[in-house]
Motif scaffolding. Sequence first.
Motif, PDB file in Angstrom:
ATOM      1  N   GLY A  96      80.583  68.013  14.335  1.00  0.00           N
ATOM      2  CA  GLY A  96      81.170  68.855  15.382  1.00  0.00           C
ATOM      3  C   GLY A  96      80.162  69.219  16.468  1.00  0.00           C
ATOM      4  N   ALA A  97      78.900  69.374  16.062  1.00  0.00           N
ATOM      5  CA  ALA A  97      77.860  69.708  17.043  1.00  0.00           C
ATOM      6  C   ALA A  97      77.780  68.635  18.131  1.00  0.00           C
ATOM      7  CB  ALA A  97      76.512  69.869  16.342  1.00  0.00           C
ATOM      8  N   TYR A  98      78.048  67.379  17.759  1.00  0.00           N
ATOM      9  CA  TYR A  98      78.064  66.302  18.765  1.00  0.00           C
ATOM     10  C   TYR A  98      79.154  66.544  19.811  1.00  0.00           C
ATOM     11  CZ  TYR A  98      79.092  61.835  20.930  1.00  0.00           C
ATOM     12  OH  TYR A  98      79.358  60.861  21.861  1.00  0.00           O
ATOM     13  N   PHE A  99      80.334  66.981  19.368  1.00  0.00           N
ATOM     14  CA  PHE A  99      81.441  67.248  20.298  1.00  0.00           C
ATOM     15  C   PHE A  99      81.133  68.431  21.201  1.00  0.00           C
ATOM     16  CE2 PHE A  99      83.318  64.682  17.026  1.00  0.00           C
ATOM     17  CZ  PHE A  99      84.303  63.950  17.653  1.00  0.00           C
ATOM     18  N   VAL A 100      80.438  69.426  20.639  1.00  0.00           N
ATOM     19  CA  VAL A 100      80.033  70.595  21.433  1.00  0.00           C
ATOM     20  C   VAL A 100      79.071  70.166  22.535  1.00  0.00           C
ATOM     21  CG1 VAL A 100      78.684  72.736  21.350  1.00  0.00           C
ATOM     22  CG2 VAL A 100      80.442  72.287  19.614  1.00  0.00           C
ATOM     23  N   GLN A 101      78.136  69.295  22.177  1.00  0.00           N
ATOM     24  CA  GLN A 101      77.171  68.798  23.151  1.00  0.00           C
ATOM     25  C   GLN A 101      77.880  67.954  24.220  1.00  0.00           C
ATOM     26  OE1 GLN A 101      73.864  66.802  21.290  1.00  0.00           O
ATOM     27  NE2 GLN A 101      72.691  66.756  23.183  1.00  0.00           N
ATOM     28  N   ARG A 102      78.775  67.075  23.776  1.00  0.00           N
ATOM     29  CA  ARG A 102      79.463  66.154  24.688  1.00  0.00           C
ATOM     30  C   ARG A 102      80.442  66.879  25.613  1.00  0.00           C
ATOM     31  NH1 ARG A 102      83.889  62.157  22.333  1.00  0.00           N
ATOM     32  NH2 ARG A 102      85.079  64.072  22.654  1.00  0.00           N
ATOM     33  N   ASP A 103      81.261  67.768  25.041  1.00  0.00           N
ATOM     34  CA  ASP A 103      82.360  68.378  25.809  1.00  0.00           C
ATOM     35  C   ASP A 103      81.961  69.695  26.466  1.00  0.00           C
ATOM     36  OD1 ASP A 103      83.684  66.278  24.653  1.00  0.00           O
ATOM     37  OD2 ASP A 103      84.943  67.517  23.338  1.00  0.00           O
ATOM     38  N   LEU A 104      81.191  70.509  25.755  1.00  0.00           N
ATOM     39  CA  LEU A 104      80.831  71.834  26.285  1.00  0.00           C
ATOM     40  C   LEU A 104      79.466  71.814  26.964  1.00  0.00           C
ATOM     41  CD1 LEU A 104      82.108  74.112  23.348  1.00  0.00           C
ATOM     42  CD2 LEU A 104      83.364  73.234  25.326  1.00  0.00           C
ATOM     43  N   LYS A 105      78.803  70.652  26.916  1.00  0.00           N
ATOM     44  CA  LYS A 105      77.532  70.426  27.635  1.00  0.00           C
ATOM     45  C   LYS A 105      76.423  71.385  27.197  1.00  0.00           C
ATOM     46  CE  LYS A 105      79.878  67.625  30.374  1.00  0.00           C
ATOM     47  NZ  LYS A 105      80.070  66.307  29.731  1.00  0.00           N
ATOM     48  N   ILE A 106      76.429  71.713  25.917  1.00  0.00           N
ATOM     49  CA  ILE A 106      75.374  72.587  25.402  1.00  0.00           C
ATOM     50  C   ILE A 106      74.294  71.734  24.763  1.00  0.00           C
ATOM     51  CG2 ILE A 106      74.890  74.218  23.511  1.00  0.00           C
ATOM     52  CD1 ILE A 106      77.469  75.660  24.462  1.00  0.00           C
ATOM     53  N   ILE A 107      73.033  71.952  25.179  1.00  0.00           N
ATOM     54  CA  ILE A 107      71.938  71.132  24.654  1.00  0.00           C
ATOM     55  C   ILE A 107      70.950  71.961  23.842  1.00  0.00           C
ATOM     56  CG2 ILE A 107      72.053  69.360  26.457  1.00  0.00           C
ATOM     57  CD1 ILE A 107      69.629  70.867  27.764  1.00  0.00           C
ATOM     58  N   ASP A 108      71.134  73.270  23.813  1.00  0.00           N
ATOM     59  CA  ASP A 108      70.225  74.151  23.078  1.00  0.00           C
ATOM     60  C   ASP A 108      70.254  73.782  21.587  1.00  0.00           C
ATOM     61  OD1 ASP A 108      68.892  77.169  23.388  1.00  0.00           O
ATOM     62  OD2 ASP A 108      69.769  76.757  21.415  1.00  0.00           O
ATOM     63  N   THR A 109      69.099  73.327  21.061  1.00  0.00           N
ATOM     64  CA  THR A 109      69.094  72.813  19.682  1.00  0.00           C
ATOM     65  C   THR A 109      69.331  73.925  18.667  1.00  0.00           C
ATOM     66  OG1 THR A 109      66.692  72.953  19.664  1.00  0.00           O
ATOM     67  CG2 THR A 109      67.654  70.803  20.129  1.00  0.00           C
ATOM     68  N   GLU A 110      68.959  75.138  19.000  1.00  0.00           N
ATOM     69  CA  GLU A 110      69.191  76.240  18.064  1.00  0.00           C
ATOM     70  C   GLU A 110      70.697  76.484  17.886  1.00  0.00           C
ATOM     71  OE1 GLU A 110      67.244  80.633  17.225  1.00  0.00           O
ATOM     72  OE2 GLU A 110      67.611  80.019  19.290  1.00  0.00           O
ATOM     73  N   ILE A 111      71.424  76.424  18.990  1.00  0.00           N
ATOM     74  CA  ILE A 111      72.887  76.580  18.927  1.00  0.00           C
ATOM     75  C   ILE A 111      73.507  75.404  18.178  1.00  0.00           C
ATOM     76  CG2 ILE A 111      75.019  76.587  20.309  1.00  0.00           C
ATOM     77  CD1 ILE A 111      73.541  78.187  22.446  1.00  0.00           C
ATOM     78  N   LEU A 112      73.091  74.182  18.531  1.00  0.00           N
ATOM     79  CA  LEU A 112      73.677  72.989  17.901  1.00  0.00           C
ATOM     80  C   LEU A 112      73.376  72.964  16.397  1.00  0.00           C
ATOM     81  CD1 LEU A 112      72.872  70.355  20.685  1.00  0.00           C
ATOM     82  CD2 LEU A 112      75.082  71.453  20.230  1.00  0.00           C
ATOM     83  N   ASN A 113      72.164  73.365  16.000  1.00  0.00           N
ATOM     84  CA  ASN A 113      71.830  73.396  14.570  1.00  0.00           C
ATOM     85  C   ASN A 113      72.655  74.438  13.820  1.00  0.00           C
ATOM     86  OD1 ASN A 113      69.991  71.312  14.288  1.00  0.00           O
ATOM     87  ND2 ASN A 113      68.266  72.575  14.945  1.00  0.00           N
ATOM     88  N   ALA A 114      72.883  75.584  14.434  1.00  0.00           N
ATOM     89  CA  ALA A 114      73.688  76.615  13.765  1.00  0.00           C
ATOM     90  C   ALA A 114      75.112  76.103  13.535  1.00  0.00           C
ATOM     91  CB  ALA A 114      73.696  77.900  14.590  1.00  0.00           C
ATOM     92  N   ILE A 115      75.628  75.311  14.479  1.00  0.00           N
ATOM     93  CA  ILE A 115      76.968  74.727  14.308  1.00  0.00           C
ATOM     94  C   ILE A 115      76.928  73.677  13.198  1.00  0.00           C
ATOM     95  CG2 ILE A 115      78.754  73.333  15.443  1.00  0.00           C
ATOM     96  CD1 ILE A 115      77.936  74.883  18.057  1.00  0.00           C
ATOM     97  N   LYS A 116      75.886  72.837  13.189  1.00  0.00           N
ATOM     98  CA  LYS A 116      75.752  71.820  12.131  1.00  0.00           C
ATOM     99  C   LYS A 116      75.729  72.465  10.750  1.00  0.00           C
ATOM    100  CE  LYS A 116      73.211  68.266  14.686  1.00  0.00           C
ATOM    101  NZ  LYS A 116      71.874  67.718  14.951  1.00  0.00           N
ATOM    102  N   ARG A 117      75.082  73.599  10.628  1.00  0.00           N
ATOM    103  CA  ARG A 117      74.855  74.220   9.308  1.00  0.00           C
ATOM    104  C   ARG A 117      75.904  75.244   8.914  1.00  0.00           C
ATOM    105  NH1 ARG A 117      68.708  75.101  11.214  1.00  0.00           N
ATOM    106  NH2 ARG A 117      67.875  73.082  10.580  1.00  0.00           N
ATOM    107  N   HIS A 118      76.906  75.493   9.769  1.00  0.00           N
ATOM    108  CA  HIS A 118      77.751  76.672   9.523  1.00  0.00           C
ATOM    109  C   HIS A 118      78.644  76.541   8.293  1.00  0.00           C
ATOM    110  CE1 HIS A 118      81.454  74.929  11.451  1.00  0.00           C
ATOM    111  NE2 HIS A 118      82.055  75.800  10.674  1.00  0.00           N
ATOM    112  N   THR A 119      78.911  75.323   7.822  1.00  0.00           N
ATOM    113  CA  THR A 119      79.764  75.159   6.633  1.00  0.00           C
ATOM    114  C   THR A 119      78.931  75.027   5.362  1.00  0.00           C
ATOM    115  OG1 THR A 119      81.437  74.048   7.975  1.00  0.00           O
ATOM    116  CG2 THR A 119      81.585  73.744   5.590  1.00  0.00           C
ATOM    117  N   THR A 120      77.850  74.245   5.434  1.00  0.00           N
ATOM    118  CA  THR A 120      77.091  73.895   4.224  1.00  0.00           C
ATOM    119  C   THR A 120      75.882  74.794   3.995  1.00  0.00           C
ATOM    120  OG1 THR A 120      75.725  72.389   5.524  1.00  0.00           O
ATOM    121  CG2 THR A 120      77.710  71.471   4.494  1.00  0.00           C
TER     122      THR A 120
END
Length: 194
Positions: A96-120
């Motif tokens: 999902g973090a890939y879609f956030v980066q692609r569609d919402l144009k967010i590149i902040d790795t701290e935000i993207l990592n929190a999304i990657k880790r939010h389930t597991t």
Amino acid sequence: LFFENTYSPLSSNEIITKEKNNMDQSRFNHCVRVSETARKLAKLNHYDENKAALTGFIHDYAKQVPADEFRKVIKEQKMDHDLLNWGPAIWHGMVGAYFVQRDLKIIDTEILNAIKRHTTADVEMTLLDKIVFMADYIEPGRTFAGVEEAQEVTCNNLDSGVAYQLAHTLEFLIKKRDKIYPRTLDAYNVWSTK
Ligand code: GDP
Ligand code: FE
Ligand code: FE
Ligand code: FE
């Protein structure tokens, strides 16, 4: 407005519109509650409230992406092929973090990592990771048995909340004879004693 967006060239309203168009109303409402809960946990733990509120709002951006679209992205983006052995429950965060980066144009790795880790969750988690992981679990719309205890534990100590959630999620998955994603188990082994 729930947050000020300083992490993407899109305006806050554009982010909100894209989010709304990518999910149904009840999932959107969950995201709003996670955003508000993340803001509260950020305040309690002296973290940037705006960044927590934004990340909470978009954490489930890809929750309702069709499975075939996830599979396509995993292959095209040459992500770990083991992901193909799992399903949307795992994909909507990790991929999902890939879609956030692609569609919402967010590149902040701290935000993207929190999304990657939010389930597991993960063996190492930043303060933002923990805030989003716990806000998702204790937002006021949650109704599972023990949610009040989870809220109390988490507001007293964020790390204890992470341990609580991992233990209870493992119990829940095992009762259903569901597969455990190895990272979830590794995270439990690290966090269970905190
Ligand atoms: P949601 O997206 O707001 O519904 O919440 P989450 O992203 O935290 O969780 C999505 C689903 O993934 C929940 O039903 C969890 O129980 C499930 N889940 C969490 N960890 C694992 C795991 O290790 N394996 C499997 N199969 N499911 C998991
Ligand atoms: Fe989720
Ligand atoms: Fe979660
Ligand atoms: Fe969620």
